[in-house]
Design a protein around this motif. Sequence first.
Motif, mmCIF file in Angstrom:
data_model
loop_
_atom_site.group_PDB
_atom_site.id
_atom_site.type_symbol
_atom_site.label_atom_id
_atom_site.label_comp_id
_atom_site.label_asym_id
_atom_site.label_seq_id
_atom_site.Cartn_x
_atom_site.Cartn_y
_atom_site.Cartn_z
ATOM 1 N N LEU A 22 39.223 -23.368 -1.972
ATOM 2 C CA LEU A 22 37.974 -24.079 -1.642
ATOM 3 C C LEU A 22 37.660 -25.180 -2.658
ATOM 4 O O LEU A 22 36.985 -26.154 -2.321
ATOM 5 N N GLU A 34 28.526 -20.366 6.499
ATOM 6 C CA GLU A 34 29.554 -19.334 6.687
ATOM 7 C C GLU A 34 29.276 -18.610 7.996
ATOM 8 O O GLU A 34 28.193 -18.052 8.176
ATOM 9 N N LEU A 102 32.814 -22.269 6.864
ATOM 10 C CA LEU A 102 33.807 -21.263 6.488
ATOM 11 C C LEU A 102 33.781 -20.142 7.517
ATOM 12 O O LEU A 102 32.704 -19.737 7.968
ATOM 13 N N TYR A 133 37.072 -24.305 7.403
ATOM 14 C CA TYR A 133 38.024 -23.464 6.670
ATOM 15 C C TYR A 133 38.135 -22.106 7.348
ATOM 16 O O TYR A 133 37.124 -21.411 7.521
#
Length: 200
Positions: A22, A34, A102, A133
């Motif tokens: 990251l 997230e 994320l 991600y």
Amino acid sequence: MTDNRLHYPATARNRDAIVAVLRDVLPASGVVLEVASGSGEHVVHFAQAFPVLAFQPSDPEEAARQSIAAWARQAGLANVRLPLALDAAADKWPLSSAAAILCINMIHIAPWRATQGLLRGAARLLPAGAPLYLYGPFRRAGVVTAPSNEAFDASLKARHPEWGLRDLEVVAALARDHGFSAPAVTEMPANNLSVVFWRT
Ligand SMILES: C[S@@+](CC[C@H](N)C(=O)[O-])C[C@H]1O[C@@H](n2cnc3c(N)ncnc32)[C@H](O)[C@@H]1O
């Protein structure tokens, strides 16, 4: 006082390897969403590692949201927001923008429509140049899947017929269809991958 904190032992094993990736992925400022925060142990660790960023955890499960809030409260961090109820598969998400997203260990433990919704939502929220991600085990064309991942895949499918390891190439094609770059892939411990898609 009731302690609502859940403890997922894997988070302590993978969190520093994830932070290392990251460091080259997250923006210099802004809100990091997230999706599927689970226990909340990751987001607290990330918030400590990246104090200039604001972290927005989320999970569709009430018990997870209580755990996330409890871990964040205990850590006393100013840069972790209260968790949102967010189902990746839903057409509407409870926020309209983010500087990065994320999603760790979700897409194989949810029906495929959650991955489709994740890409749809990420395309809506992220500006050009921002990262999505993903972390977890994948199948890859031309790469033999590790026996431990094959066994994991079988156990996931036994728990739910719509769960299971995803093909990286299929996820990458979906990402491309939603306006993301080809994936940047980093091999991680225990046969997992970090997969980063950049919004174009
Ligand atoms: C294996 S846990 C991973 C939690 C955490 N990211 C970690 O790595 O420890 C999977 C998480 O995905 C969440 N999840 C399942 N389906 C989801 C969906 N459709 N949208 C968002 N989260 C989902 C579950 O509630 C659970 O918290």
